[in-house]
Design an enzyme around this catalytic site. Structure first.
Site, short mmCIF file in Angstrom:
data_model
loop_
_atom_site.label_atom_id
_atom_site.label_comp_id
_atom_site.label_asym_id
_atom_site.label_seq_id
_atom_site.Cartn_x
_atom_site.Cartn_y
_atom_site.Cartn_z
N ASP A 1 -12.28 7.51 3.34
CA ASP A 1 -11.02 7.21 3.75
C ASP A 1 -10.23 5.40 4.19
O ASP A 1 -9.90 5.04 4.95
CB ASP A 1 -10.91 7.53 5.25
CG ASP A 1 -9.72 7.74 6.33
OD1 ASP A 1 -9.05 7.28 5.71
OD2 ASP A 1 -10.46 7.46 7.71
N GLU B 1 -9.21 3.44 1.90
CA GLU B 1 -8.70 4.00 0.52
C GLU B 1 -7.48 3.05 0.50
O GLU B 1 -7.32 2.51 -0.93
CB GLU B 1 -8.02 5.46 0.29
CG GLU B 1 -6.58 5.37 0.77
CD GLU B 1 -6.32 5.63 2.12
OE1 GLU B 1 -7.71 5.83 3.14
OE2 GLU B 1 -5.24 4.89 2.73
N ASP C 1 1.64 6.09 5.58
CA ASP C 1 0.87 5.25 4.58
C ASP C 1 1.23 4.51 3.59
O ASP C 1 0.47 4.23 2.94
CB ASP C 1 -0.48 6.12 4.70
CG ASP C 1 -1.22 5.21 5.23
OD1 ASP C 1 -1.76 4.17 5.39
OD2 ASP C 1 -3.02 5.74 4.09
N LYS D 1 -10.33 12.66 7.71
CA LYS D 1 -9.55 12.18 8.77
C LYS D 1 -10.01 13.91 9.87
O LYS D 1 -9.33 14.70 9.10
CB LYS D 1 -8.51 12.06 9.19
CG LYS D 1 -8.01 10.80 8.43
CD LYS D 1 -7.02 10.28 8.86
CE LYS D 1 -6.73 9.31 7.81
NZ LYS D 1 -7.17 7.66 8.32
N LYS E 1 1.19 -0.75 0.27
CA LYS E 1 -0.04 -0.04 0.05
C LYS E 1 0.97 1.18 -0.29
O LYS E 1 1.51 1.61 1.34
CB LYS E 1 -0.97 0.28 1.53
CG LYS E 1 -1.60 1.34 1.37
CD LYS E 1 -3.05 1.06 2.27
CE LYS E 1 -3.20 2.58 2.65
NZ LYS E 1 -4.04 2.88 4.14
N ARG F 1 -7.84 -0.33 0.47
CA ARG F 1 -8.36 -1.89 0.27
C ARG F 1 -8.21 -1.47 -1.53
O ARG F 1 -8.21 -2.68 -2.06
CB ARG F 1 -9.08 -1.97 0.86
CG ARG F 1 -10.04 -1.03 0.82
CD ARG F 1 -11.53 -1.48 2.43
NE ARG F 1 -10.91 -1.36 3.43
CZ ARG F 1 -11.84 -1.43 4.85
NH1 ARG F 1 -12.69 -1.74 4.26
NH2 ARG F 1 -11.21 -0.74 5.69
N1 BES Z 1 -4.17 4.83 6.92
C1 BES Z 1 -5.69 4.34 7.77
C2 BES Z 1 -4.97 3.64 8.74
C3 BES Z 1 -4.23 3.71 9.68
C4 BES Z 1 -4.58 3.91 11.10
C5 BES Z 1 -2.92 3.98 9.14
C6 BES Z 1 -3.60 4.32 12.09
C7 BES Z 1 -2.25 4.17 10.76
C8 BES Z 1 -2.44 4.40 11.54
C9 BES Z 1 -7.14 3.84 6.59
O1 BES Z 1 -6.29 4.36 5.01
C10 BES Z 1 -7.43 4.64 7.10
O2 BES Z 1 -8.08 5.68 7.46
N2 BES Z 1 -8.93 3.14 7.86
C11 BES Z 1 -9.94 3.55 8.26
C12 BES Z 1 -11.09 2.44 7.96
C13 BES Z 1 -12.64 2.35 7.95
C14 BES Z 1 -13.07 3.74 7.65
C15 BES Z 1 -13.36 1.73 7.30
C16 BES Z 1 -9.84 3.16 10.00
O3 BES Z 1 -9.04 2.15 10.31
O4 BES Z 1 -9.99 4.28 9.97
ZN ZN Z 2 -4.69 4.80 4.75
MN MN Z 3 -8.00 6.15 5.17
#
Ligand code: BES
Ligand code: ZN
Ligand code: MN
Length: 498
Positions: free
Chosen positions: A343, A345, A284, A273, A261, A347
């Site tokens: 958010d 993204e 990321d 966010k 990723k 996947r």
């Molecule tokens: N990049 C984030 C996940 C992340 C969180 C990485 C904290 C490192 C530290 C990812 O893209 C994300 O925002 N995931 C969301 C998914 C949700 C919207 C289903 C999440 O985990 O809140």
């Molecule tokens: Zn992310």
């Molecule tokens: Mn995200």
């Protein structure tokens, strides 16, 4: 960059800023570890007492400096703690951490000599790798160049010349340097590292190391129908890229695909966010940095296996051209996805890359991603989650990670959770499902894109990829290089027919 070498000469003969020795907690107080003999002699047997007087206990993480005794050619002695004293040799991880503490403590010095336990090839490698990793300093944006890393590291051993000792140092150098390079990529500010500049760095490294690099730009992605990468990247002024880095060995029997990723900045997109959640989101792209480092390390080590690394690069930004929550994307391969939360993204870009990688029918696909906050909630900041469609592969990657000093834990992909992404969507799949167990839902989403018959594993490194606390062992603040050692050891095992 820090230079690393081995030497068999005595610690007493070393001209250096510092001589590093190991100390441990014995039942009756501080004890000196193997490797410290020549230094102890110069102190006429009083070294343990002097260190105790200075407050040293031998605890892990401890570093105590004292002026070198007459007869030594170094300026100072640095004693690093190994924890409880053991009879049968310290673990590789204990040695890596102690060497890391030493190298970090000596930042700014020209030369440090490590007189730590290094009798076997495994110990030599651990000391060398820990020191290289601990020497890491990120000074790119510092006006005065900051306190740079220690310039030169010498690992003392009496095994030099033996073939396995040489291989150990080569291995530590390749892995340490590539991990540090990955850390640089992760730490780079997101206004400097974007999909295009990352792709250019991959191309340059490909030239340097003789790897085949192909880059799909936004036009090529549109032509190919990579709806995931395009959908995530469309809100940004920096368009997405899919980078393929191929390493082939003429005698390879297996082909591995490593997918990373590579969101160079994750603002969340229209599902923005909140402040407090985006300050570290330059990290990321840690998965892409990891697979890139692993394929370069594999090439440097000449492993007898084919590895294709896929870097799924995009910047996730909100704008008038951004994907909206509610939009439907047509992914590479034809599946449709309703984007309920922009958010989620990672996947989306990974799905395109998984389908594309699958077309080349590798034996195994491993993806690496800072995918979910839910995995951080589940496993904390130092452990990554391992999911797979193949239980043997999941167990194997978990075991491999633990042997190389990376903490991981196997996580399930409960089939009943899948419907939370399909039943309420107008498309084949939504990019979000039930909230509970969000890390597993993300894994189930990715699984949908794995071609029939391919073993696939997913490493969610959202916790350990980026370290926000004070440095410890060989782990600095910022990008860590998580999962690289696991990928390289796994590739080495596959190459060896294990
Ligand atoms: N990049 C984030 C996940 C992340 C969180 C990485 C904290 C490192 C530290 C990812 O893209 C994300 O925002 N995931 C969301 C998914 C949700 C919207 C289903 C999440 O985990 O809140
Ligand atoms: Zn992310
Ligand atoms: Mn995200």
């Amino acid at each position: 960059m820090t230079a690393l070498s081995v030497s068999t000469s005595s610690a007493a003969a070393q001209r250096a800023d510092a001589l590093v020795i190991g100390v441990a907690k014995g039942p009756k107080g501080l004890v000196l570890a193997a490797g410290a003999e020549a230094v102890a002699e110069a102190f006429e047997g009083k070294l343990a007492d002097v260190l105790t007087t200075l407050g040293a206990s031998g605890a892990e993480g401890e570093a105590v400096k004292l002026p070198a005794a007459a007869g030594l050619k170094a300026g100072l002695v640095l004693a690093v703690g190994l924890g409880d004293a053991v009879e049968d040799g310290y673990s590789a991880e204990t040695l890596r951490r102690a060497a890391g503490v030493a190298a970090r403590t000596l930042g700014g010095a020209k030369k440090a000599v490590l007189a730590l336990p290094a009798a076997s090839a495994e110990e030599i490698e651990a000391v060398a790798l820990g020191a290289l990793l601990g020497a890491y300093a990120y000074t790119t944006y510092k006006g005065d160049a900051g306190k740079g890393p220690v310039g030169e590291l010498v690992v003392l051993t009496d095994r030099k010349g033996s073939k396995d000792a040489k291989a150990a140092v080569e291995r530590a150098t390749a892995i340490g340097e590539e991990m540090n390079r990955a850390r640089d990529l992760i730490n780079a500010a997101p206004n400097d590292l974007n999909p295009k500049s990352f792709a250019a760095i991959a191309q340059a490294a490909g030239k340097e190391h003789g790897l085949k690099v192909e880059v799909l730009d936004e036009k090529a992605l549109a032509k190919g129908g990579f709806g995931g990468l395009l959908g995530v990247g469309t809100g940004s002024a920096n368009p997405p890229r899919l980078v393929k880095v191929a390493y082939t060995h003429p005698k390879a029997e297996k082909t591995l695909a490593f997918i990373g990723k590579g969101i160079t900045y994750d603002s969340g997109g229209i599902s923005l966010k909140p402040a407090g959640h985006n300050e570290t989101m330059k990290c990321d792209m840690s998965g892409a940095a990891a697979v890139f480092a692993a394929v370069v390390a594999a090439k440097r080590l000449g492993l007898r296996v084919n590895i294709t690394a896929w870097l799924a690069l995009a910047e996730n930004m909100p704008s008038g051209t951004a994907t909206r929550p509610g939009d439907v994307l047509k992914m590479y391969g034809g599946k449709t996805v309703e984007v309920l939360n922009t958010d989620a993204e990672g996947r989306l870009v990974l799905a395109d890359a998984i389908v594309r990688a699958g077309e080349e029918t590798p034996d195994v696909i491993v993806d690496v991603a800072t995918l979910t906050g839910a995995m951080v909630l589940a496993l904390g900041n130092r452990t990554f989650g391992v999911m797979a469609n193949d239980e043997e592969l999941r167990t194997r990657l978990h075991t491999t990670s633990e042997t190389v000093g990376e903490a991981s834990w196997p996580m399930p992909l409960p089939a009943d959770m899948r419907k939370s992404m399909t039943e309420s969507s107008i498309a084949d799949l939504a990019n979000m499902g039930e909230r509970m167990g969000g890390g597993l839902v993300a894994g189930l989403f990715l699984q949908e894109f794995v071609a029939e018959g391919i073993s696939w594993a997913h490493l969610d490194i959202a916790g350990p990829a980026f370290h926000e606390g004070a440095p410890f062992g060989y782990t600095p603040k910022g990008g860590t290089g998580s999962a690289i050692r696991t990928l390289v050891r796994y590739a080495e095992d596959v190459a060896a027919g294990v």
